[in-house]
Scaffold this active site. Sequence first.
Site, PDB file in Angstrom:
ATOM      1  N   ARG A 220       0.845  -1.205   0.000  1.00 36.50           N
ATOM      2  CA  ARG A 220       0.000   0.000   0.000  1.00 36.50           C
ATOM      3  C   ARG A 220       0.875   1.247   0.000  1.00 36.50           C
ATOM      4  O   ARG A 220       1.656   1.450   0.930  1.00 36.50           O
ATOM      5  CB  ARG A 220      -0.926  -0.011   1.225  1.00 36.50           C
ATOM      6  CG  ARG A 220      -1.727  -1.304   1.266  1.00 36.50           C
ATOM      7  CD  ARG A 220      -3.090  -1.167   1.851  1.00 36.50           C
ATOM      8  NE  ARG A 220      -3.827  -2.394   1.548  1.00 36.50           N
ATOM      9  CZ  ARG A 220      -4.869  -2.842   2.213  1.00 36.50           C
ATOM     10  NH1 ARG A 220      -5.357  -2.143   3.229  1.00 36.50           N
ATOM     11  NH2 ARG A 220      -5.480  -3.952   1.854  1.00 36.50           N
ATOM     12  N   GLU A 222       0.506   4.181   0.755  1.00 37.00           N
ATOM     13  CA  GLU A 222      -0.035   5.287   1.543  1.00 37.00           C
ATOM     14  C   GLU A 222       1.093   6.029   2.247  1.00 37.00           C
ATOM     15  O   GLU A 222       2.026   5.418   2.744  1.00 37.00           O
ATOM     16  CB  GLU A 222      -1.066   4.754   2.554  1.00 37.00           C
ATOM     17  CG  GLU A 222      -2.351   4.320   1.861  1.00 37.00           C
ATOM     18  CD  GLU A 222      -3.152   3.312   2.678  1.00 37.00           C
ATOM     19  OE1 GLU A 222      -2.797   3.078   3.837  1.00 37.00           O
ATOM     20  OE2 GLU A 222      -4.115   2.748   2.114  1.00 37.00           O
ATOM     21  N   ARG A 228       0.805   2.276  13.287  1.00 37.57           N
ATOM     22  CA  ARG A 228      -0.074   1.144  12.966  1.00 37.57           C
ATOM     23  C   ARG A 228      -0.108   0.819  11.475  1.00 37.57           C
ATOM     24  O   ARG A 228      -0.913   0.007  11.056  1.00 37.57           O
ATOM     25  CB  ARG A 228      -1.511   1.439  13.450  1.00 37.57           C
ATOM     26  CG  ARG A 228      -1.620   1.697  14.951  1.00 37.57           C
ATOM     27  CD  ARG A 228      -2.967   2.221  15.324  1.00 37.57           C
ATOM     28  NE  ARG A 228      -3.470   3.192  14.351  1.00 37.57           N
ATOM     29  CZ  ARG A 228      -3.030   4.440  14.211  1.00 37.57           C
ATOM     30  NH1 ARG A 228      -2.095   4.904  15.010  1.00 37.57           N
ATOM     31  NH2 ARG A 228      -3.533   5.235  13.286  1.00 37.57           N
ATOM     32  N   HIS A 229       0.712   1.497  10.671  1.00 35.52           N
ATOM     33  CA  HIS A 229       0.699   1.240   9.226  1.00 35.52           C
ATOM     34  C   HIS A 229       2.070   0.834   8.704  1.00 35.52           C
ATOM     35  O   HIS A 229       3.087   1.347   9.155  1.00 35.52           O
ATOM     36  CB  HIS A 229       0.249   2.493   8.462  1.00 35.52           C
ATOM     37  CG  HIS A 229      -1.190   2.821   8.652  1.00 35.52           C
ATOM     38  ND1 HIS A 229      -1.616   3.660   9.648  1.00 35.52           N
ATOM     39  CD2 HIS A 229      -2.296   2.409   7.988  1.00 35.52           C
ATOM     40  CE1 HIS A 229      -2.947   3.766   9.580  1.00 35.52           C
ATOM     41  NE2 HIS A 229      -3.389   3.016   8.588  1.00 35.52           N
ATOM     42  N   GLU A 361      -8.019  -1.611  14.627  1.00 33.42           N
ATOM     43  CA  GLU A 361      -8.711  -2.433  13.639  1.00 33.42           C
ATOM     44  C   GLU A 361      -7.759  -3.534  13.202  1.00 33.42           C
ATOM     45  O   GLU A 361      -6.660  -3.254  12.737  1.00 33.42           O
ATOM     46  CB  GLU A 361      -9.097  -1.556  12.433  1.00 33.42           C
ATOM     47  CG  GLU A 361      -9.822  -2.323  11.335  1.00 33.42           C
ATOM     48  CD  GLU A 361      -9.695  -1.638   9.978  1.00 33.42           C
ATOM     49  OE1 GLU A 361      -9.713  -0.395   9.926  1.00 33.42           O
ATOM     50  OE2 GLU A 361      -9.541  -2.373   8.983  1.00 33.42           O
ATOM     51  N   SER A 364     -11.032  -6.650   8.373  1.00 34.67           N
ATOM     52  CA  SER A 364     -12.210  -6.104   7.695  1.00 34.67           C
ATOM     53  C   SER A 364     -12.784  -7.195   6.822  1.00 34.67           C
ATOM     54  O   SER A 364     -12.027  -7.915   6.174  1.00 34.67           O
ATOM     55  CB  SER A 364     -11.801  -5.015   6.717  1.00 34.67           C
ATOM     56  OG  SER A 364     -11.906  -3.786   7.274  1.00 34.67           O
ATOM     57  N   ARG A 412      -1.059  -6.459  12.538  1.00 35.03           N
ATOM     58  CA  ARG A 412      -2.032  -5.879  13.479  1.00 35.03           C
ATOM     59  C   ARG A 412      -2.419  -6.916  14.540  1.00 35.03           C
ATOM     60  O   ARG A 412      -2.533  -6.621  15.727  1.00 35.03           O
ATOM     61  CB  ARG A 412      -3.285  -5.439  12.716  1.00 35.03           C
ATOM     62  CG  ARG A 412      -3.064  -4.238  11.791  1.00 35.03           C
ATOM     63  CD  ARG A 412      -3.106  -2.948  12.590  1.00 35.03           C
ATOM     64  NE  ARG A 412      -2.975  -1.782  11.735  1.00 35.03           N
ATOM     65  CZ  ARG A 412      -3.992  -1.013  11.345  1.00 35.03           C
ATOM     66  NH1 ARG A 412      -5.228  -1.306  11.714  1.00 35.03           N
ATOM     67  NH2 ARG A 412      -3.782   0.055  10.595  1.00 35.03           N
TER      68      ARG A 412
END
Lengths: 438, 438
Positions: A220, A222, A228-229, A361, A364, A412
Site C-alpha cells: 500500500r 499510503e 499502525r501502518h 482495527e 475487515s 495488526r
Amino acid sequence: MSMINVKKRTHYSDEITPDMDGKKVSLVGWVHEIRDLGGIVFLLLRDREGIIQVTAPSKKVDKELMDKMRKSGKESVIFVEGTVKESSKAPNNVEIIPTNFEIINKSKQPLPLDTTGKVKAELDTRLDARFLDLRKLNVNAIFKIRNKMLNSVRKFFEENGFIEINTPKLVASATEGGTALFPVTYFEREAFLGQSPQLYKQMMMAAGFEKVYEIGPIFRAEEHDTLRHLNEAISIDIEVSFANHEDVMKILENLIVRVIEDLNKSCKKELKILNKKLEVPETPFERITYDEVIEIVNSKGVVLEYGEDLSRAAEKALGEEMDNYYFIIDWPTSIKPFYVMPNEKNPEKCYAFDLMYKDLEISSGAMRIHDHDLLVKRIKEQDLNPESFKYYLDAFKYGMPPHAGWGLGAERFMMALTGVKNIRETILFPRDRRRLTP
Amino acid sequence: MSMINVKKRTHYSDEITPDMDGKKVSLVGWVHEIRDLGGIVFLLLRDREGIIQVTAPSKKVDKELMDKMRKSGKESVIFVEGTVKESSKAPNNVEIIPTNFEIINKSKQPLPLDTTGKVKAELDTRLDARFLDLRKLNVNAIFKIRNKMLNSVRKFFEENGFIEINTPKLVASATEGGTALFPVTYFEREAFLGQSPQLYKQMMMAAGFEKVYEIGPIFRAEEHDTLRHLNEAISIDIEVSFANHEDVMKILENLIVRVIEDLNKSCKKELKILNKKLEVPETPFERITYDEVIEIVNSKGVVLEYGEDLSRAAEKALGEEMDNYYFIIDWPTSIKPFYVMPNEKNPEKCYAFDLMYKDLEISSGAMRIHDHDLLVKRIKEQDLNPESFKYYLDAFKYGMPPHAGWGLGAERFMMALTGVKNIRETILFPRDRRRLTP
C-alpha cells in the site's frame, strides 16, 4: 580448521538440566556475556532456545582454554564441549565445565547494538542492525510467537477444509480503485503491486474452490507515518462460498480463540519474556453498530459524523469503552468498497464488518455482492469504470455463488497478541515511507 | 429470495453413498450437465468434491420442478434438496430424487469455455477464463495437489524445528547483482522487487534463528518465453545454521520423499484424475558432478563447454540418461553466485548443488560463505560493489555462523509431481512476458 566441517551441538541450551550432571555435551551458539574473575571465567552461551553458563575454574580447566574464553569476544560464534554440572549458583541450576572451546567466527568489537537489553537503543538504530536486535530475547520472542501464530492459523484453515491459494502480486489494475498503488515497470508496460488479493479470491469462488485462504504480502503506497501502518505487510485472507457475513465472522472468532489457545500452550516461555498474559476471549464477540460507535465516540467529546470513517481520535475514544475483541457492523455503504453487499431493506447500510481489538482495527470483511448487475451498478456509483474490471466481472456472469470473506492483518494481529505499540516491532524488516533497508 | 439467506448443503457430493438410500439431503453446486429425455431429466451437480446425478422422473417429481431443472442452464449455481436413492445405473451407484430445486445464480449462455473437458481450448483462452477453466476436474486436481504439497512442506519444516519468516519483497538493491529486476516507484525513490529472499534469510542466520523457511513470491524480469519459466513464482526457501551443503541436501531429499508419501495418501482421487502414479524415490538421491554432466551431455552430441551453465539442449540430453531426482554437485565457482562457498582445496569448484528431476532443475542450493573478508573478495571478483551490500555484509562482522540453504521452486516441483509440461498449468494466474491478466 576446515570451514565445511561444521561443529554440531548435542543439545540446545534449554535441553540441559541439572539431572544430567556428569554428562558430556557440546553446544554451539553466541557469546552473550563474559565475566573474568582471574581464577575463574564465566561465559554465557546463547543459542536459539536460551542461555547457559559455561564455568571455567583454573583448578579444573587448563589455562589455554580459559584464555580462549577470555579473548572470544561478545557475540562471537563459539563451540563448547564439556561436562554438565549441577550448580545452585548458576542460572537454571546448571552449568558446563568446558573441556574444549573453539571460536567459530569472531565478532568485531565494539558492537553497534547491545544484545543483552541493558543499553536501550532508538528504533532506527535497532532496525539498521536488525540481525543484532533480533538476538535480544524480547525481540526474538515476538517472532517465535509470530511463527506459532501463523502455524496455528494454517492448521485451523486446514482442519476446516480451506484450500491454500497463491494469487499474483503483479496486477494490471487497482484492486479497489484506490490511488495507493506502487507502480512497477513490467517490461514495456505499467503494472502495479497488489493492495489485496480481494478480486482474485472472489474469482476463486467462481472457480468453485469454495473455501480458500492466502497468507501473503500486500503493498500500500499510503504516505502515512503512524505506529499502525506499513507499506508492505502480510495479510491473512479468506473467502468462503455459500456463506454470508455472519458465517465468516464466526470463522474469524473461532480462529482468534484457537490461536490464543495454541499460543498459551506453545509460547509459554516467549509470553513470559514479554510479560504478557493472553486471555481467551468469549464468543460470540460483542457486536456494535456503526451508529452506536458514533454515539460512544461523540459522548467522549470526539467529533465523528455519519458517513465518516473512524479517525485515530475516534478509535482511541472507542478503545476507552471497549477493551477486548469486538465487531463494528452495519456500516454505511458509501464508505465501504464497491464489492460489499448492501442491506437489501436499507441499501444505505451494508453487510461489512470490522474486527477491532481495543482501539485497533485488525480485520475487515463482508458479505460480497454475487449478482453481476448489482456489482456493475456499485462500481459505477463509486465513480469507477467497469471496463477496468473486465476479468473480474466475467467471473460473475457464469455461476458465481454467494460468498463472504475477510482479511486479517498479520502484523495488526501480532500487535493485539503481544501488546507492542509500534507495528514495526512485529515484522522482521519493516517498510515505511522512509525505510527501504535493510 | 433474500440474497443473504444463503442456502447450505448437508453433504458434499462425494459424501453421499448408496447406503444412505432414503435419506433426505441438500446440496449446493454447479450444473455440470443436463440431459432431458422428456419424461425424465438427468442433471449432474458438481461441487468441490465431485459430481452427483440428480434424477427427476415425471412419476416422482412435479412438473414445475422438472421445468426449473431444464431451464437452469449449464454452470448455473443451484440448490437441490431431495432423497438419496441407490441406483446401479447412476455414477457411483447413487442419485438424488429432488423435492426442491432452486437456481441461486443463473449462468449466461453460451459459456466461453467447456467445463466438462470434452471441447479442448487453447491455453490463452483457458487462462483468460481461468475461473471456468479451474472448474474442470483435471485442472482443479492440480491445485488440490498443490494445496496438499504446501501443507506437507510446512508440516515437515514445523516438525523439524524451522521458524517461518516473512522477508520484504520491496528491496533497495539487487539480490545477486543480476539485471533481471522489476523496478518499482517507491514514493520518490526507486526500489526493486525481490528476486529471492537469499540475502534476508542469510541475515536471519546472523540473527540466531538457526533454521528458517519462507514460502513466498519471487519476481524475475527475465524475457524468456519458455514452458519452464514464470516472471512471478512461489519459492520455498530454507537456510540452516551450523550446517553444510550435505546437511541441507539431506533435508531436501527427506522433504521430497515426505511430500510424495503424503500426496499418495491425501491425493489419491486427484492423482487418479491426472492418471499419475508417484513413486517414492530412494535416498540418498544420486549425485553426479558437473564434470560428469559435461561428459554425459557431450556423449549425446550436445555441446557443453566447461564453465557454461546448462543450456536447454544440455538439460534434455541429461534427462535422457537420468530419470528420477538427482543432484548435480561440484559446480565451477565462476557460474554460481558470490555467496557460494568455494572448495577450500580447489577454489575453482564450489559447494553448490542443483536438484534435478529428469531434465528439469527444481532447486538450487549451497553451503554459503560465512567469512566476511572472503565474501567481500568474492563480491569484487564478480564485478559487484560491496558498498551496495552494506547491510548484508554487516551481518557477517558480528558473529555469523556457518550456514547452508536452498530454494525450491514450488511450480517446478509441481511440474515434477504432476507431469504437466507447461509451468503455467501449475499456478492459478500465471505472469509472463505477455500476460499480466487476469
